[in-house]
Write a protein that holds these residues in place. Structure first.
Motif, short mmCIF file in Angstrom:
data_model
loop_
_atom_site.label_atom_id
_atom_site.label_comp_id
_atom_site.label_asym_id
_atom_site.label_seq_id
_atom_site.Cartn_x
_atom_site.Cartn_y
_atom_site.Cartn_z
N GLN A 104 0.84 -1.19 0.00
CA GLN A 104 0.00 0.00 0.00
C GLN A 104 0.88 1.25 0.00
OE1 GLN A 104 -2.03 -1.13 3.64
NE2 GLN A 104 -3.91 -1.57 2.52
N SER A 105 1.81 1.29 -0.92
CA SER A 105 2.74 2.43 -1.02
C SER A 105 2.77 2.88 -2.47
CB SER A 105 4.16 2.01 -0.67
OG SER A 105 4.24 1.64 0.64
N LYS A 106 3.07 4.11 -2.67
CA LYS A 106 3.11 4.65 -4.03
C LYS A 106 4.38 4.17 -4.71
CE LYS A 106 2.54 7.92 -7.29
NZ LYS A 106 3.00 6.84 -8.14
N PHE A 107 4.19 3.51 -5.87
CA PHE A 107 5.33 3.06 -6.66
C PHE A 107 5.84 4.17 -7.57
CE2 PHE A 107 4.28 -1.21 -5.54
CZ PHE A 107 5.40 -1.97 -5.84
N MET A 108 7.13 4.20 -7.77
CA MET A 108 7.71 5.06 -8.81
C MET A 108 7.14 4.58 -10.15
SD MET A 108 10.28 7.12 -9.79
CE MET A 108 11.67 7.20 -8.71
N ASN A 109 6.63 5.48 -10.97
CA ASN A 109 6.08 5.08 -12.27
C ASN A 109 7.17 4.41 -13.11
OD1 ASN A 109 3.87 6.41 -11.39
ND2 ASN A 109 3.90 8.03 -12.91
N GLY A 110 6.75 3.43 -13.94
CA GLY A 110 7.74 2.81 -14.82
C GLY A 110 7.39 1.37 -15.13
N THR A 111 8.31 0.70 -15.81
CA THR A 111 8.09 -0.70 -16.20
C THR A 111 8.84 -1.61 -15.23
OG1 THR A 111 7.93 0.02 -18.47
CG2 THR A 111 8.30 -2.32 -18.13
N TYR A 112 8.14 -2.63 -14.77
CA TYR A 112 8.70 -3.56 -13.78
C TYR A 112 8.56 -4.99 -14.29
CZ TYR A 112 8.50 0.26 -10.34
OH TYR A 112 8.69 1.44 -9.65
N GLN A 113 9.46 -5.85 -13.84
CA GLN A 113 9.31 -7.27 -14.16
C GLN A 113 8.74 -7.98 -12.92
OE1 GLN A 113 12.84 -9.82 -14.71
NE2 GLN A 113 12.02 -10.26 -16.73
N ILE A 114 7.73 -8.80 -13.13
CA ILE A 114 7.15 -9.57 -12.02
C ILE A 114 7.16 -11.06 -12.39
CG2 ILE A 114 5.66 -7.67 -11.23
CD1 ILE A 114 3.28 -9.06 -12.59
#
Ligand SMILES: Cc1cc2nc3c(=O)[nH]c(=O)nc-3n(C[C@H](O)[C@H](O)[C@H](O)COP(=O)(O)O)c2cc1C
Ligand SMILES: Nc1ncnc2c1ncn2[C@@H]1O[C@H](COP(=O)(O)OP(=O)(O)OP(=O)(O)O)[C@@H](O)[C@H]1O
Length: 247
Positions: free
Chosen positions: A199-209
């Motif tokens: 429940q925290s604001k992520f830095m915008n961008g592309t992530y690998q999951i």
């Protein structure tokens, strides 16, 4: 592991017959110092052949008092992670006005008479009871110094620090502090897929999951933790995901 998710009023008889090793805390994120505490409890319980009881809360008491929400992991993920340390009981106390007003003496009585706590493992800054009146010295006074194992705090790692690393998109640093990759959960809110945990604001961008089958995908995280990706909504909502890196 027997799981109890209840108010403290409904946990006044647990049929405990053996003295126990008790760990208490919120353990958000289960970072590497939390893991050390759980390992200590697990080893002690095995060595002394005593039941190991893990006590946590359905929300952080401080957050309840401030009406805030910023958990890194869900209660379901916490249960899964704590289960690896083989506690006999997992107690998730419901945080409400009744619990926060429970006095330090009442809480100690509950530990002694209901959990049959023989050894308590807590951090040096552990506080308990109404207005946070109880601390490690109170525990030593009501139990004895040899029954209380106190973990000295290392200030470099904390769940607050990990929250800030989420804001900064520092995924590799997070994995180091957790000794695993951080779990990520999604939800459909107003017909849009968003991040539910952390429940925290992520830095915008592309992530690998990656999911439970170790399949890797890319997602884009936009404003307000909204998600864009090629995965089906169903898969995003139902698989178990961890976040590997930021591109
Ligand atoms: C049963 C119980 C009741 C508590 N009641 C309070 C309370 O009424 N007020 C309070 O500030 N902390 C209370 N605490 C302690 C909080 O968990 C927390 O340690 C404290 O609020 C300090 O939080 P902080 O480190 O986020 O400032 C209670 C803890 C327990 C286990
Ligand atoms: N960096 C650390 N070094 C040593 N012990 C820690 C550290 N972080 C947390 N602990 C201990 O882990 C236990 C569970 O922590 P809990 O989540 O209740 O509180 P916390 O101190 O707010 O942890 P955190 O700040 O990481 O969320 C406590 O006994 C706490 O003192």
């Amino acid at each position: 592991m027997k799981i109890f998710q209840e108010t403290i009023q409904n946990l006044q008889d647990l049929n405990q017959t053996q003295n126990s090793i008790v760990v208490i805390g919120y353990f958000d994120g289960l970072h590497k110092y939390h893991q050390q505490i759980l390992n200590k409890a697990k080893q002690l319980a095995m060595k002394q052949k005593k039941p190991f009881i893990f006590v946590t809360f359905d929300q952080k008491i401080g957050n309840f008092l401030k009406n805030e929400k910023h958990d890194l992991i869900s209660q379901t993920t916490k249960i899964k992670l704590v289960n690896q340390y083989n506690p006999d009981m997992y107690i998730e106390l419901k945080v409400d006005d009744y619990l926060v007003n429970y006095s330090k003496e009442q809480f100690i009585r509950w530990l002694k008479n209901i959990l049959l706590a023989d050894t308590l493992i807590v951090g040096q800054d552990f506080k308990f009871g109404a207005r946070a009146m109880g601390n490690v010295d109170t525990l030593i006074e009501y139990f004895s110094a040899k029954q209380i194992i106190v973990f000295k705090r290392n200030n470099i790692i904390s769940s607050q620090e990990i929250r800030e690393l989420v804001n900064q998109g520092e995924i590799q640093k997070i994995s180091k502090q957790l000794k695993r990759c951080l779990e990520i959960e999604f939800e459909n809110k107003d017909n849009e897929i968003r991040i539910k945990y952390p429940q925290s604001k992520f830095m915008n961008g592309t992530y690998q999951i990656s999911n439970q089958d170790n399949e890797k995908y890319e997602i884009t995280i936009n404003e307000n933790n909204k998600i864009n990706c090629d995965l089906s909504q169903e898969q995003l909502l139902n698989d178990h995901w961890q976040i590997l890196l930021k591109k």
